[in-house]
Design a protein around this motif. Structure first.
Motif, short mmCIF file in Angstrom:
data_model
loop_
_atom_site.label_atom_id
_atom_site.label_comp_id
_atom_site.label_asym_id
_atom_site.label_seq_id
_atom_site.Cartn_x
_atom_site.Cartn_y
_atom_site.Cartn_z
N GLN A 1 -29.08 14.91 25.36
CA GLN A 1 -28.71 16.33 25.52
C GLN A 1 -29.68 17.02 26.48
OE1 GLN A 1 -25.97 17.64 24.22
NE2 GLN A 1 -26.13 17.90 22.01
N VAL A 2 -29.14 17.72 27.45
CA VAL A 2 -29.98 18.52 28.35
C VAL A 2 -29.50 19.97 28.26
CG1 VAL A 2 -30.84 18.83 30.70
CG2 VAL A 2 -30.19 16.54 29.91
N ASP B 1 -23.98 20.69 44.35
CA ASP B 1 -23.99 22.09 43.92
C ASP B 1 -24.14 22.15 42.40
OD1 ASP B 1 -21.54 21.44 42.81
OD2 ASP B 1 -20.38 22.33 44.45
N ILE C 1 -20.25 10.40 40.71
CA ILE C 1 -19.71 11.75 40.87
C ILE C 1 -19.65 12.19 42.33
CG2 ILE C 1 -20.39 12.51 38.55
CD1 ILE C 1 -22.69 14.01 39.80
N ALA C 2 -20.48 11.59 43.17
CA ALA C 2 -20.45 11.97 44.59
C ALA C 2 -20.35 10.71 45.44
CB ALA C 2 -21.71 12.77 44.95
N LEU D 1 -24.04 19.88 36.60
CA LEU D 1 -23.35 19.93 35.32
C LEU D 1 -22.75 18.56 35.00
CD1 LEU D 1 -22.52 22.00 33.12
CD2 LEU D 1 -20.36 22.22 34.33
N ASP D 2 -22.19 17.92 36.01
CA ASP D 2 -21.61 16.59 35.80
C ASP D 2 -22.67 15.57 35.42
OD1 ASP D 2 -18.98 17.33 36.29
OD2 ASP D 2 -19.20 17.11 38.44
N ARG E 1 -24.97 12.77 28.62
CA ARG E 1 -24.57 12.86 27.22
C ARG E 1 -23.60 11.74 26.86
NH1 ARG E 1 -21.91 17.43 27.18
NH2 ARG E 1 -23.76 18.73 27.00
N LYS E 2 -22.63 11.53 27.76
CA LYS E 2 -21.59 10.54 27.48
C LYS E 2 -22.16 9.12 27.46
CE LYS E 2 -17.50 9.90 30.10
NZ LYS E 2 -16.56 10.62 30.98
N ASP F 1 -29.08 23.97 28.94
CA ASP F 1 -29.06 24.55 30.30
C ASP F 1 -30.40 25.14 30.73
OD1 ASP F 1 -28.72 26.66 28.62
OD2 ASP F 1 -26.80 27.34 29.46
N VAL G 1 -25.34 16.21 33.78
CA VAL G 1 -25.66 16.50 32.38
C VAL G 1 -24.59 15.93 31.44
CG1 VAL G 1 -25.81 18.40 30.71
CG2 VAL G 1 -27.01 18.56 32.90
N MET G 2 -23.32 16.10 31.82
CA MET G 2 -22.25 15.60 30.96
C MET G 2 -22.26 14.07 30.89
SD MET G 2 -18.96 18.12 31.25
CE MET G 2 -18.60 17.94 32.97
N TYR H 1 -32.21 22.52 32.94
CA TYR H 1 -31.59 21.92 34.14
C TYR H 1 -32.58 21.79 35.29
CZ TYR H 1 -26.83 22.31 32.18
OH TYR H 1 -25.70 22.18 31.42
N MET I 1 -22.07 22.57 40.04
CA MET I 1 -21.10 21.77 39.27
C MET I 1 -21.51 20.30 39.25
SD MET I 1 -18.90 23.82 37.96
CE MET I 1 -17.65 22.71 37.30
N ASP I 2 -22.13 19.82 40.34
CA ASP I 2 -22.58 18.43 40.36
C ASP I 2 -23.66 18.20 39.31
OD1 ASP I 2 -20.98 17.48 42.59
OD2 ASP I 2 -22.21 18.79 43.82
#
Ligand SMILES: Cc1cc2nc3c(=O)[nH]c(=O)nc-3n(C[C@H](O)[C@H](O)[C@H](O)COP(=O)(O)OP(=O)(O)OC[C@H]3O[C@@H](n4cnc5c(N)ncnc54)[C@H](O)[C@@H]3O)c2cc1C
Lengths: 506, 87
Positions: free
Chosen positions: B57-58, B39, B17-18, B44-45, B51-52, B60, B47-48, B63, B41-42
């Protein structure tokens, strides 16, 4: 006019169906637009604005079966464009966004899209209090305001630092106006320099909670202001291609009339008279319309309905679209011109029907480098109130639109004296136009005021499976805000769907 | 999954992601935010992706447990037990 129309709800669910098109929405809709839709999906998305498109794409790339329903014939919502004779392409909301878009586009769309994001070369301010040009980067903007207003640099820096940290503070009720007054007492000119661009960017005023200003200003005040090279049409076209690859079923001309709720949970949607089942529904429609019209009051707790009704909408906009005749040129003035003839700055003046303040966006051939005959267009935008425009009869409406066009061209002549002779297309849009095309309640350009965010985020607590993403709460508006909010909501939906698959949430 | 694998799983996600960040020198005890330009959003990524890739599952409210590599390991040890590292 019905009460619904006066309130700005515009859900064409009855009577003859028409396509909302360039001929003023009077093209008859022929085929059944949702004929090819399957009977059931994991996710149905209502609306193809930037939040809906992004939410749909993120869900599809996670493996869910996704269907997106858009009432307009085109996708993009406010992120849109239109063509006019003479080779003109006008962009509606491509004036500028923060650098954060690069990362969000790369991550949730494609590297190719991210690579087309370019920085605006120049932004100009011109009003009776000050006049300067800037790149709006933190460094350059600081230099300009320190010089123009003889401010102490360390003090300006401390203001930025304060804003940057605000994310972590709670909303203590301080307004942006109070905060600006505290940092720069009695300096209406300084308040103007800091507030005016943000008002244009998200319709907020000096009376909003300071935290909304802190977050949005900090997003912008870093590396400058950016735009999408190629134009809005290229962006949306690429997004549609990516969504086709991700397997999203997309239907335009598809008016969702109802969110179906069974036993307190989302069951699907009714679209053009047909029911489609869904485990979750993501509404990209205006939050008030989502609750009060699409889902219906009877499905919520009374307190939640009260809370929703109390949400104030953001302001709307007027624009004037100016086409320069093919073959004519205009000199490079700047990319974005924040200009005003008002001696002092107030939020009320900016929204006034006869405001002397406007933003000109200049689109040079560089906007669409892929086109051989890309010409010059200029779009003027100003903030506007629904109530000023909503009640006018057709004659008054035409008269006010023409007066707006005339004021705008006269204002522009100050910067390009011979521009009038080069113009071959002039057209205006008003809050009524934005309402008509996107069904945003009262033509709201930026969703709602701060309190709308809470309603949006708590939707699924009221009706499990029902979610909202779209411009709301000031901080979740604009291209970047709505794209990111689409992702944030998609994550919540995936959590819900994942849980219910393994039996946790059911 | 061993603690080392969990660390690798997180580092693998961050690297994706980064891509501009140097993931080779992350200090596991220090907050990720303090070492890298990440940040909300990172996160959040992350976390997603958890899951994927791992079906984890995390919520919120949790976090905060993803603050550093060490805290990730402590938080995810039970959730990731029996899972295979995805490269
Ligand atoms: C004049 C103007 C200039 C702007 N300039 C900028 C700018 O320079 N930079 C920036 O970052 N932002 C700008 N913005 C703001 C930005 O465009 C919006 O915040 C953003 O595009 C909103 O996206 P959204 O997804 O929330 O909603 P919308 O774009 O409103 O999309 C909602 C979609 O849902 C559809 N829909 C609604 N109801 C239904 C239904 N019942 N069934 C089916 N479909 C439905 C609508 O047709 C629409 O396509 C500007 C906005 C305006 C109006």
């Amino acid at each position: 006019m019905t009460t619904d129309q006066q309130q700005g709800f515009n859900l064409k669910s009855e009577g003859k169906r028409v396509l909302r098109g360039s001929s003023g929405g009077r093209v008859d809709q022929k085929a059944n637009p949702v004929e090819k839709a399957k009977g059931e999906y994991d996710v149905v998305v209502i609306g193809g604005g930037l939040a809906g498109l992004t939410g749909a794409n993120v869900m599809a790339t996670q493996g869910y079966r996704v269907c997106l329903l858009e009432q307009h014939y085109n996708y993009g919502g406010m992120a849109t464009w239109f063509r006019r004779p003479g080779g003109h392409v006008f962009d509606i909301s491509l004036h500028g966004f923060p650098v954060g878009m690069v990362k969000s586009m790369r991550r949730y769309w494609s590297k190719e899209i991210a690579d087309s994001i370019v920085q605006l070369e120049s932004i100009r301010f011109d009003n009776p209090q000050f006049s300067f040009e800037t790149q709006f980067t933190r460094e350059d903007y600081t230099n300009k305001v320190v010089n123009a207003f003889k401010l102490d640099r360390a003090h300006v820096e401390s203001f930025y630092d304060y804003l940057r940290k605000m994310e972590y503070y709670n909303n203590d009720g301080t307004t942006t106006g109070q905060m600006l007054e505290r940092f720069f007492p009695g300096r209406n000119d300084v308040h103007r320099a800091f507030m005016e661009p943000i008002t244009y960017a998200n319709g907020s005023t000096l009376h909003e909670p300071a935290i909304t200003y802190g977050i949005v200003f900090s997003n912008f005040m870093s590396k400058g202001v950016f735009t999408f090279s190629g134009g809005t049409d290229q962006l949306i076209m690429r997004m549609r291609k990516i969504m086709a690859q991700s397997g999203v079923d997309m239907f335009s001309g598809a008016q969702v009339e109802r969110v179906l709720v069974e036993k307190g949970r989302v069951a699907g949607v009714r679209v053009n008279g047909r029911d489609i089942k869904a485990r979750t529904v993501l509404s990209n429609a205006n939050i008030k319309a989502t609750v009060l019209k699409l889902a219906g009051e009877e499905n919520f707790k009374p307190e939640f309905i009260e809370q929703t009704k109390a949400v104030r909408l953001s302001g709307s906009s007027c624009q004037v679209y100016i086409g320069i005749r093919q073959g004519e040129e205009i000199p490079f003035i700047t990319d974005l011109l924040f200009c005003s003839e008002a001696t002092h700055f107030t939020s009320e003046e900016l929204c006034d029907m006869h405001t002397k303040s406007r933003t000109f966006s200049f689109y040079y051939p560089k906007t669409r480098p892929h086109l051989k005959n890309a010409g010059f267009t200029i779009v003027s935008s100003n903030n506007a109130n629904w109530t000023d425009w909503q009640g006018l009869d057709e004659t008054e409406y035409e008269r006010e639109k023409n007066a707006l066009i005339e004021r705008t061209v006269t204002h522009l002549e100050k910067y390009i004296p011979d521009v009038r002779s080069k113009i071959d297309h002039l057209e205006a849009s008003t809050p009524r136009t934005f309402n008509f095309y996107t069904q945003q309640v009262q033509g709201a350009s930026f969703g709602t005021k701060f309190e709308g965010l809470d309603v949006s985020m708590k939707l699924s607590e009221q009706i499990p499976g029902l979610y909202h993403a779209g411009s709301v709460g000031i901080i979740m508006s604009g291209w970047l805000g709505t794209v990111n909010y689409g992702v944030i909501t998609a994550n919540k939906m995936a959590e819900y769907l994942h849980g219910s698959r393994s039996g946790v949430a059911s | 999954m061993t603690d080392e694998h969990i660390k690798q799983a997180i580092i693998g996600i961050i690297a994706d992601i980064a891509p501009d960040e140097d993931t080779g020198s992350i200090d596991p005890a220090v907050r990720l935010r303090d070492q890298m330009d990440l940040d909300s959003m990172d996160f959040l990524d992350i976390v997603m992706e958890l899951r994927k890739r791992y079906g984890v599952q995390v919520p919120d409210t949790d976090y905060q447990h993803l603050a550093s590599l060490d805290s990730c390991v402590a938080y995810l040890r039970d959730k990731m037990a029996g899972k295979q590292l995805v490269s």
